[in-house]
Enzyme design. Structure first.
Site, PDB file in Angstrom:
ATOM      1  N   ARG A  11       0.837  -1.201   0.000  1.00 22.87           N
ATOM      2  CA  ARG A  11       0.000   0.000   0.000  1.00 22.87           C
ATOM      3  C   ARG A  11       0.870   1.247   0.000  1.00 22.87           C
ATOM      4  O   ARG A  11       1.771   1.379   0.821  1.00 22.87           O
ATOM      5  CB  ARG A  11      -0.918   0.006   1.229  1.00 22.87           C
ATOM      6  CG  ARG A  11      -1.666   1.318   1.485  1.00 22.87           C
ATOM      7  CD  ARG A  11      -2.848   1.496   0.557  1.00 22.87           C
ATOM      8  NE  ARG A  11      -3.464   2.791   0.668  1.00 22.87           N
ATOM      9  CZ  ARG A  11      -4.519   3.082   1.430  1.00 22.87           C
ATOM     10  NH1 ARG A  11      -5.077   2.155   2.175  1.00 22.87           N
ATOM     11  NH2 ARG A  11      -5.019   4.295   1.427  1.00 22.87           N
TER      12      ARG A  11
ATOM     13  N   ARG B  52      -5.495   1.071  -4.936  1.00 20.15           N
ATOM     14  CA  ARG B  52      -4.587   0.549  -3.923  1.00 20.15           C
ATOM     15  C   ARG B  52      -4.543  -0.969  -3.924  1.00 20.15           C
ATOM     16  O   ARG B  52      -5.518  -1.616  -4.289  1.00 20.15           O
ATOM     17  CB  ARG B  52      -4.961   1.058  -2.545  1.00 20.15           C
ATOM     18  CG  ARG B  52      -6.389   0.695  -2.163  1.00 20.15           C
ATOM     19  CD  ARG B  52      -6.926   1.575  -1.101  1.00 20.15           C
ATOM     20  NE  ARG B  52      -7.212   2.877  -1.669  1.00 20.15           N
ATOM     21  CZ  ARG B  52      -8.021   3.759  -1.145  1.00 20.15           C
ATOM     22  NH1 ARG B  52      -8.638   3.501  -0.042  1.00 20.15           N
ATOM     23  NH2 ARG B  52      -8.231   4.910  -1.698  1.00 20.15           N
TER      24      ARG B  52
ATOM     25  N   ASP C  31      -6.637  -1.841   1.272  1.00 21.84           N
ATOM     26  CA  ASP C  31      -7.158  -0.795   2.140  1.00 21.84           C
ATOM     27  C   ASP C  31      -7.847  -1.487   3.306  1.00 21.84           C
ATOM     28  O   ASP C  31      -8.700  -2.353   3.098  1.00 21.84           O
ATOM     29  CB  ASP C  31      -8.156   0.079   1.375  1.00 21.84           C
ATOM     30  CG  ASP C  31      -8.668   1.243   2.196  1.00 21.84           C
ATOM     31  OD1 ASP C  31      -7.888   1.808   2.984  1.00 21.84           O
ATOM     32  OD2 ASP C  31      -9.850   1.600   2.050  1.00 21.84           O
TER      33      ASP C  31
ATOM     34  N   ASP D 207      -9.936  -0.498   6.717  1.00 19.67           N
ATOM     35  CA  ASP D 207     -10.596   0.562   7.476  1.00 19.67           C
ATOM     36  C   ASP D 207     -11.184  -0.015   8.752  1.00 19.67           C
ATOM     37  O   ASP D 207     -11.907  -1.019   8.708  1.00 19.67           O
ATOM     38  CB  ASP D 207     -11.733   1.198   6.661  1.00 19.67           C
ATOM     39  CG  ASP D 207     -11.250   2.104   5.561  1.00 19.67           C
ATOM     40  OD1 ASP D 207     -10.142   2.670   5.692  1.00 19.67           O
ATOM     41  OD2 ASP D 207     -11.975   2.255   4.558  1.00 19.67           O
TER      42      ASP D 207
END
Length: 178
Positions: free
Chosen positions: A106, A115, A118, A120
């Site tokens: 990343r 990307r 990711d 989150d």
């Protein structure tokens, strides 16, 4: 001198007091071997200290979301959600998530850009935070079908803290009302 001091102290594992918290982590990738990257990242989550992997949803494919909105010309994302039980503090967990992203190539060049991975942190128990370093729950989770759909598939009774039932949130989005 004690033998422990002479041998050196082993590195300490991160410690946290108290019970484990259920954390919801959204995973997405639109570059490289998306499926393998997602699978490896889920395995990485299960190896975090003071953490156990509870469940991971089957990945779904979605259109790329950019600062300008949905971009059908950009590589499509593979998305999923994982649930973990962890005693790591939320900020420490976020640091581990960033390290996992880094191990998978990343690069943070542009906001909402393509990307390799990711991760989150969507929710951490019932914790709510407005700290710019870590906003909880994730401020856009309720707007993202690619987060809500996989989350519902592994936890039909899920609640986004301070926002509402995930099923109700999903019903409010396009394609969510039956």
């Amino acid at each position: 001198m004690s033998r422990r001091l002479a041998e050196g102290m082993p590195p300490k594992e991160p410690r946290a007091a108290g019970p484990a918290h259920r954390a919801v982590i959204a995973l997405g990738a639109n570059l490289g071997n998306r499926g393998a990257t997602i699978d490896e990242a889920i395995a990485d989550l299960g190896r975090l200290p003071l953490t156990s992997l509870v469940a991971a949803a089957d990945p779904i494919e979605s259109v790329a979301i950019t600062l300008g909105g949905p971009d059908a010309d950009a590589p499509r994302y593979l998305n999923t959600v994982a649930l973990i039980d962890t005693r790591l503090a939320p900020t420490l967990l976020l640091g581990y998530l960033h390290a996992i992203e880094g191990r998978h190539g990343r690069e943070r060049r542009e906001r909402w850009g393509s990307r390799t991975l990711d991760l989150d942190l969507i929710a951490y128990g019932d914790v709510r935070s407005d700290d710019p370093a870590l906003v909880l729950p994730h401020p856009r989770a309720a707007e993202r079908d690619f987060v809500l759909d996989p989350w519902l598939s592994i936890d039909p009774d899920a609640v986004l803290p301070g926002v509402g039932k995930v099923a109700d949130l999903r019903a409010e989005l396009p394609g969510g009302a039956a």
